[in-house]
Write a protein that holds these residues in place. Sequence first.
Motif, PDB file in Angstrom:
ATOM      1  N   ILE A 357       0.834  -1.201   0.000  1.00 28.11           N
ATOM      2  CA  ILE A 357       0.000   0.000   0.000  1.00 28.11           C
ATOM      3  C   ILE A 357       0.873   1.256   0.000  1.00 28.11           C
ATOM      4  O   ILE A 357       0.595   2.238  -0.737  1.00 28.11           O
ATOM      5  CB  ILE A 357      -0.940   0.016   1.218  1.00 28.11           C
ATOM      6  N   LEU A 358       1.961   1.261   0.774  1.00 26.09           N
ATOM      7  CA  LEU A 358       2.866   2.412   0.807  1.00 26.09           C
ATOM      8  C   LEU A 358       3.542   2.626  -0.540  1.00 26.09           C
ATOM      9  O   LEU A 358       3.690   3.775  -1.003  1.00 26.09           O
ATOM     10  CB  LEU A 358       3.922   2.208   1.910  1.00 26.09           C
ATOM     11  N   VAL A 359       3.974   1.533  -1.173  1.00 27.20           N
ATOM     12  CA  VAL A 359       4.632   1.647  -2.497  1.00 27.20           C
ATOM     13  C   VAL A 359       3.668   2.207  -3.527  1.00 27.20           C
ATOM     14  O   VAL A 359       4.018   3.088  -4.320  1.00 27.20           O
ATOM     15  CB  VAL A 359       5.173   0.275  -2.936  1.00 27.20           C
ATOM     16  N   LEU A 360       2.443   1.695  -3.530  1.00 29.03           N
ATOM     17  CA  LEU A 360       1.463   2.166  -4.505  1.00 29.03           C
ATOM     18  C   LEU A 360       1.096   3.626  -4.263  1.00 29.03           C
ATOM     19  O   LEU A 360       0.870   4.385  -5.204  1.00 29.03           O
ATOM     20  CB  LEU A 360       0.187   1.292  -4.421  1.00 29.03           C
ATOM     21  N   SER A 361       1.000   4.029  -2.990  1.00 31.73           N
ATOM     22  CA  SER A 361       0.644   5.409  -2.682  1.00 31.73           C
ATOM     23  C   SER A 361       1.749   6.382  -3.110  1.00 31.73           C
ATOM     24  O   SER A 361       1.473   7.514  -3.522  1.00 31.73           O
ATOM     25  CB  SER A 361       0.363   5.564  -1.189  1.00 31.73           C
ATOM     26  N   GLN A 362       3.019   5.954  -3.020  1.00 30.35           N
ATOM     27  CA  GLN A 362       4.126   6.818  -3.412  1.00 30.35           C
ATOM     28  C   GLN A 362       4.233   6.929  -4.930  1.00 30.35           C
ATOM     29  O   GLN A 362       4.693   7.950  -5.446  1.00 30.35           O
ATOM     30  CB  GLN A 362       5.449   6.272  -2.838  1.00 30.35           C
ATOM     31  N   SER A 363       3.833   5.879  -5.616  1.00 30.65           N
ATOM     32  CA  SER A 363       3.930   5.915  -7.078  1.00 30.65           C
ATOM     33  C   SER A 363       2.716   6.635  -7.679  1.00 30.65           C
ATOM     34  O   SER A 363       2.772   7.069  -8.821  1.00 30.65           O
ATOM     35  CB  SER A 363       4.019   4.499  -7.631  1.00 30.65           C
TER      36      SER A 363
END
Length: 363
Positions: A357-363
């Motif tokens: 979820i953190l990776v997707l939110s940053q991208s």
Amino acid sequence: MQETLVQSSELKKSCINCGAGLRYAPGTTELTCEYCGYKQEIVPLESGFEELELKPYLNEMGAQSHSEEITMLQCKNCGANQHIEENYKSLHCVYCTMPLIIEDAHKEDWILPGAVLPFQIDQKKAHQLFKKWVQGLWFAPNNLKKAAIDPQYTKGLYAPYWTFDAQLYANYTGQRGEYYYVSKTVGSGKNRRTVRERRTRWYPASGHVSGFVDDTLIKASKQRSGVIPEKIARWDLKALQPFDSSFLAGFVTKKYTIPLKEGHLESNKEARNIADSWARRDIGGDTQSISTIDMKLTEETFKHILLPVYISAYKYKGKRYNFFINGQTGALSGKRPYSFWKIFFLVLFIFIVIGIILVLSQS
């Protein structure tokens, strides 16, 4: 003092058709034969309950008139003493499931039970309740659920208790509290406000209470090999039957290990709590303060009674766990192990999801 489980030799009742051992059928008034289906009615005793006068027993008088000799076996693994009659299918300890050695049997005397609460659910139903409970446990080890499939480790046990009756008389002194409220200003500046504060006016009180204390229930075993949880230790004593050994056929019976004198002291503590409750009710008001209670018990009697419990034992990583089912109500309670790996992988999965979820939110 070691725990003792006992069963009288007179319980070896045989079928008149095939000679096999008869067993009490829970929820009925019958003995049944598992092999040929023969049924034998348990005829209720006309004498009813026998309340024994307490004082002679506390003075160690008259005990022999209500005692008999019983046979016991000691478990070499957990130390519990018990007797399982010959027609019981397997000679295994009810607590830890280890085999018992018949050559180690010895005899003792006990005060005969005055009443028994017969099992109302059978072993099959008890095992179904236990199995359903195990299958619903979160993070339970897989081999725990496999162990729950084997019904031989769910066994019926009659646990011993003392009950005490008495006429209670008590004089008390204390205070009756009555609430009243006053307005009070608190804070300062913008936080200044008025609140209502509760206070209590006290008035002296004294009086007398009396009544009959019926069936104060006191456990008669220290239960070091598996303590029966308070959650399931609730029975409807109105269903007690006059003692008939036929109700015990096919079950393990535990002998009391808490002496009558010690049980009586515990019952006195309960009686004092009852006297305190009656005094507070008599004082009335919003709250009460008790200063002194002078309590007296008269016409004291007692019974040795047997109450029904099913026990399942399970060993996990060298530690034994016991599960208990109330043989009258079906209430269940017990300690359980947790699977480290199931919890570990759940936590790991949660961290992975959070990471994604953190990776997707940053991208």
